[in-house]
Design a protein around this motif. Structure first.
Motif, PDB file in Angstrom:
ATOM      1  N   LYS A   5       0.861  -1.326  -0.153  1.00 56.48           N
ATOM      2  CA  LYS A   5       0.215   0.015   0.081  1.00 56.48           C
ATOM      3  C   LYS A   5       0.908   0.933   0.014  1.00 56.48           C
ATOM      4  CE  LYS A   5      -4.058  -1.968   2.132  1.00 56.48           C
ATOM      5  NZ  LYS A   5      -4.762  -2.051   0.706  1.00 56.48           N
ATOM      6  N   ASN A   6       2.084   1.236   0.491  1.00 61.80           N
ATOM      7  CA  ASN A   6       3.026   2.350   0.684  1.00 61.80           C
ATOM      8  C   ASN A   6       3.700   2.320  -0.875  1.00 61.80           C
ATOM      9  OD1 ASN A   6       2.075   3.189   2.892  1.00 61.80           O
ATOM     10  ND2 ASN A   6       3.595   1.702   3.987  1.00 61.80           N
ATOM     11  N   ASP A  26      -5.047  11.871 -15.613  1.00 59.78           N
ATOM     12  CA  ASP A  26      -6.242  12.331 -14.611  1.00 59.78           C
ATOM     13  C   ASP A  26      -6.221  11.525 -13.342  1.00 59.78           C
ATOM     14  OD1 ASP A  26      -8.544  14.408 -14.614  1.00 59.78           O
ATOM     15  OD2 ASP A  26      -9.307  12.553 -13.696  1.00 59.78           O
ATOM     16  N   VAL A  27      -6.062  10.271 -13.395  1.00 59.30           N
ATOM     17  CA  VAL A  27      -6.147   9.361 -12.240  1.00 59.30           C
ATOM     18  C   VAL A  27      -4.882   9.635 -11.519  1.00 59.30           C
ATOM     19  CG1 VAL A  27      -6.174   7.055 -11.417  1.00 59.30           C
ATOM     20  CG2 VAL A  27      -7.700   7.641 -13.430  1.00 59.30           C
ATOM     21  N   MET A 284     -13.411   5.644 -18.864  1.00 59.50           N
ATOM     22  CA  MET A 284     -12.222   4.739 -19.081  1.00 59.50           C
ATOM     23  C   MET A 284     -11.260   4.972 -17.736  1.00 59.50           C
ATOM     24  SD  MET A 284     -12.202   2.778 -21.472  1.00 59.50           S
ATOM     25  CE  MET A 284     -10.658   1.989 -21.272  1.00 59.50           C
ATOM     26  N   ARG A 285     -11.743   6.045 -16.940  1.00 62.07           N
ATOM     27  CA  ARG A 285     -10.829   6.058 -15.655  1.00 62.07           C
ATOM     28  C   ARG A 285     -11.048   4.908 -14.807  1.00 62.07           C
ATOM     29  NH1 ARG A 285     -12.157  11.932 -13.904  1.00 62.07           N
ATOM     30  NH2 ARG A 285     -14.246  11.254 -14.657  1.00 62.07           N
ATOM     31  N   THR A 286     -12.382   4.213 -14.938  1.00 64.14           N
ATOM     32  CA  THR A 286     -12.383   3.121 -13.862  1.00 64.14           C
ATOM     33  C   THR A 286     -11.407   2.014 -14.339  1.00 64.14           C
ATOM     34  OG1 THR A 286     -14.750   3.791 -13.333  1.00 64.14           O
ATOM     35  CG2 THR A 286     -14.039   1.549 -13.169  1.00 64.14           C
ATOM     36  N   PRO A 287     -11.413   1.436 -15.556  1.00 64.02           N
ATOM     37  CA  PRO A 287     -10.405   0.538 -15.905  1.00 64.02           C
ATOM     38  C   PRO A 287      -9.001   0.903 -15.659  1.00 64.02           C
ATOM     39  CG  PRO A 287     -11.589   1.091 -17.738  1.00 64.02           C
ATOM     40  CD  PRO A 287     -12.337   1.737 -16.634  1.00 64.02           C
ATOM     41  N   ILE A 288      -8.815   2.175 -16.016  1.00 65.23           N
ATOM     42  CA  ILE A 288      -7.449   2.781 -15.787  1.00 65.23           C
ATOM     43  C   ILE A 288      -7.054   2.659 -14.321  1.00 65.23           C
ATOM     44  CG2 ILE A 288      -5.740   4.742 -15.822  1.00 65.23           C
ATOM     45  CD1 ILE A 288      -7.416   5.474 -18.547  1.00 65.23           C
ATOM     46  N   ALA A 289      -7.850   3.106 -13.262  1.00 66.83           N
ATOM     47  CA  ALA A 289      -7.435   3.375 -12.033  1.00 66.83           C
ATOM     48  C   ALA A 289      -7.392   1.767 -11.443  1.00 66.83           C
ATOM     49  CB  ALA A 289      -8.658   3.940 -11.273  1.00 66.83           C
ATOM     50  N   ARG A 297      -7.629  -0.902  -4.663  1.00 71.03           N
ATOM     51  CA  ARG A 297      -8.771  -0.058  -5.402  1.00 71.03           C
ATOM     52  C   ARG A 297      -8.481   1.514  -4.694  1.00 71.03           C
ATOM     53  NH1 ARG A 297     -12.411  -2.504  -9.085  1.00 71.03           N
ATOM     54  NH2 ARG A 297     -12.321  -4.755  -8.465  1.00 71.03           N
ATOM     55  N   ILE A 298      -8.580   2.281  -6.017  1.00 68.49           N
ATOM     56  CA  ILE A 298      -8.326   3.631  -5.649  1.00 68.49           C
ATOM     57  C   ILE A 298      -9.354   4.684  -6.083  1.00 68.49           C
ATOM     58  CG2 ILE A 298      -5.731   3.524  -5.050  1.00 68.49           C
ATOM     59  CD1 ILE A 298      -5.521   4.611  -8.254  1.00 68.49           C
ATOM     60  N   GLU A 299      -9.555   5.869  -5.844  1.00 71.41           N
ATOM     61  CA  GLU A 299     -10.626   6.876  -6.398  1.00 71.41           C
ATOM     62  C   GLU A 299     -10.130   7.113  -7.777  1.00 71.41           C
ATOM     63  OE1 GLU A 299     -13.029   8.480  -5.002  1.00 71.41           O
ATOM     64  OE2 GLU A 299     -12.924   7.710  -2.749  1.00 71.41           O
ATOM     65  N   SER A 300     -11.088   6.902  -8.758  1.00 66.86           N
ATOM     66  CA  SER A 300     -10.690   7.331 -10.050  1.00 66.86           C
ATOM     67  C   SER A 300     -11.464   8.754 -10.609  1.00 66.86           C
ATOM     68  CB  SER A 300     -11.379   6.107 -11.092  1.00 66.86           C
ATOM     69  OG  SER A 300     -12.771   6.211 -10.660  1.00 66.86           O
ATOM     70  N   GLY A 301     -12.404   9.182  -9.957  1.00 68.58           N
ATOM     71  CA  GLY A 301     -12.908  10.365 -10.279  1.00 68.58           C
ATOM     72  C   GLY A 301     -14.331  10.145 -11.102  1.00 68.58           C
ATOM     73  N   VAL A 302     -14.526   8.798 -11.099  1.00 72.63           N
ATOM     74  CA  VAL A 302     -15.695   8.310 -11.706  1.00 72.63           C
ATOM     75  C   VAL A 302     -16.980   8.294 -10.730  1.00 72.63           C
ATOM     76  CG1 VAL A 302     -16.947   6.708 -13.354  1.00 72.63           C
ATOM     77  CG2 VAL A 302     -14.604   7.045 -13.396  1.00 72.63           C
TER      78      VAL A 302
END
Ligand code: NDP
Ligand code: MG
Length: 418
Positions: A5-6, A26-27, A284-289, A297-302
């Motif tokens: 995680k780090n 963007d991600v 596409m930010r979901t599959p990219i993130a 799992r991280i925030e994608s902005g979606v």
């Protein structure tokens, strides 16, 4: 907290100025402590690559076009950023892909130009986030053998393939390309597609559609080439070939399901009757993130799906008469690597001619069919074979275009320069 995680992932982004490149950054921008942008590439887009240099301070960049690389250098010096190394030429893409200081390569160049840099990343054993489906279509088993040999980690970015990946058991996720899905209980891959901008058009209308109409996808905002491929549904054909290699299945194991809302991004059917689907807003930010941080799992902005304001899901079968390019691609997949390499090269030439308003939308299929038929039985067993065949098909396909030139004034005016 685990070490993982780090971990800071050190990224090379090939095709940074394109639709996938911009979404990737963007991600990344949302997680400055998780990602370090080591290198970026573009073909000729000086303004965007320059602003990315200012924001992300990479160690090096590749601008394939030499004059544009010179322009970029001048801008960087003026800004006091001369420490960023600027390379030019296609060979430099391979250099940054295998650079020891990166661990993750986003392969987001469009077309077969992405093959060699993506292979360089694979051969160097990187974590390869694969958007450039054409690389896998043109080289299939050769690409997967290289993944196996180097121990590279392959994570699909294409939304359908990323969805399928997410619906598969961990064992299959850890061995894309060579996992036995049937022994993991999988009975079918359900590859969804929206049907593109012309889903409701009749066949006669397709003859006169414009570039602007073909590029206006109802659900996704993408680069021009993949937008046209979505309109002809060649994209779904390339994706079927991509899925065959990524998930080690045969074309018969993949069912194409039209789903106009693009909310379900694909599904996996298991032998007990379960069907697992991955859903989300089409961004596409979901599959990219997902791929950037996998297995975390991280925030994608979606925005999350709002089920109370989501249009009802529809499902339809494909009309192959209306979408002959999809049929051609499925046949190529069954016919072998020569047919797939030829299909991709012919299609790149035909789509480019359509985008430049030289040929009609419906001519893309006629040109692709003629080229694939000519090269269908070519043997392709090495990267050199791929490059050789790709070059010959491009030359042949280009020679066909003259038979299809549009007879309107605009095409005539441009013809001499083509
Ligand atoms: P774009 O056309 O938006 O971007 C292409 C990128 O590649 C740009 O950075 C461009 O540089 C660079 N490039 C173009 N030609 C060359 C070349 N000959 N050599 C090196 N670099 C080059 O494409 P997309 O981002 O839409 O697509 C990229 C890949 O991802 C494709 O393979 C596509 O099929 C796949 N994909 C895309 C999706 C999407 O939503 N866009 C979804 C699923 C898959 P420059 O800007 O300087 O021209
Ligand atoms: Mg896709």
């Amino acid at each position: 907290m685990s070490d993982r995680k780090n971990l800071v992932r050190r990224l090379c982004i090939l095709g940074a100025t394109g639709s996938i490149g911009l979404s990737t950054l963007d991600v990344v921008r949302r997680h400055p402590h998780k990602f370090d942008v080591v290198s970026l590439s573009a073909y000729s887009n000086v303004d965007v690559l320059f602003s990315q240099c200012v924001e992300f301070s990479p160690e090096s960049v590749v601008m394939v076009s030499e004059p544009h690389a010179e322009q970029l250098k001048t801008l960087l010096v003026k800004k006091g950023l001369e420490s960023i190394i600027v390379y030019s030429g296609a060979a430099a893409l391979e250099e940054i892909s295998r650079e020891v200081t990166t661990d993750t390569v986003m392969a987001a160049i469009v077309g077969a130009s992405g093959l060699m840099p993506t292979m360089a990343a694979v051969n160097a054993g990187k974590r390869v986030l694969l958007a450039n489906k054409e690389a896998l279509v043109t080289s299939g088993a050769i690409f997967i053998e290289a993944v196996k040999a180097s121990g590279a980690q392959l994570i699909p970015i294409d939304s359908e393939h990323n969805a399928i990946f997410q619906c598969l058991p961990i064992e299959a996720q850890n061995t894309p390309g060579y996992c036995e899905l049937a022994s993991n209980g999988v009975s079918k891959i359900l590859l969804t597609g929206s049907g593109g901008p012309f889903r409701t058009y009749n066949i006669e209308q397709l003859d006169s559609v414009t570039v602007e109409e073909a590029c206006a996808h109802p659900n996704w905002d993408m680069g021009q080439k993949i937008s046209v491929d979505s309109a002809t549904m060649m994209n779904k054909g390339l994706e079927l070939i991509e899925a065959k290699w990524l998930f080690n299945v045969e074309p018969e194991d993949i069912k194409i399901v039209l789903h106009p809302q693009s909310t379900i991004h694909s599904m996996v059917q298991y032998k007990d009757g379960s069907v697992l689907a991955q859903m989300g807003n089409p961004d596409m930010r979901t599959p990219i993130a997902h791929a950037l941080s996998f297995p975390d799992r991280i925030e994608s902005g979606v925005e999350p799906l709002d089920f109370f304001n989501t249009p009802a899901f529809e499902f339809q079968s494909v009309d192959f008469v209306k979408y002959p390019n999809l049929k051609l691609a499925i046949e190529a997949c069954k016919n072998g690597q020569g047919a797939c390499t030829a299909l991709n090269a012919a299609n790149e030439i035909a789509v480019d001619a359509f985008l430049n308003k030289k040929i009609k939308f419906t001519d893309i299929y006629k040109i692709n069919e003629t080229s694939v038929n000519k090269f269908v039985s070519e043997e392709v067993t090495s990267i050199d074979d791929v490059i050789n065949l790709d070059g010959r098909v491009r030359e042949f396909t280009t020679s066909l275009l003259v038979n299809y030139y549009r007879e309107d004034n605009h095409a005539k005016a441009d013809r001499d320069n083509y």
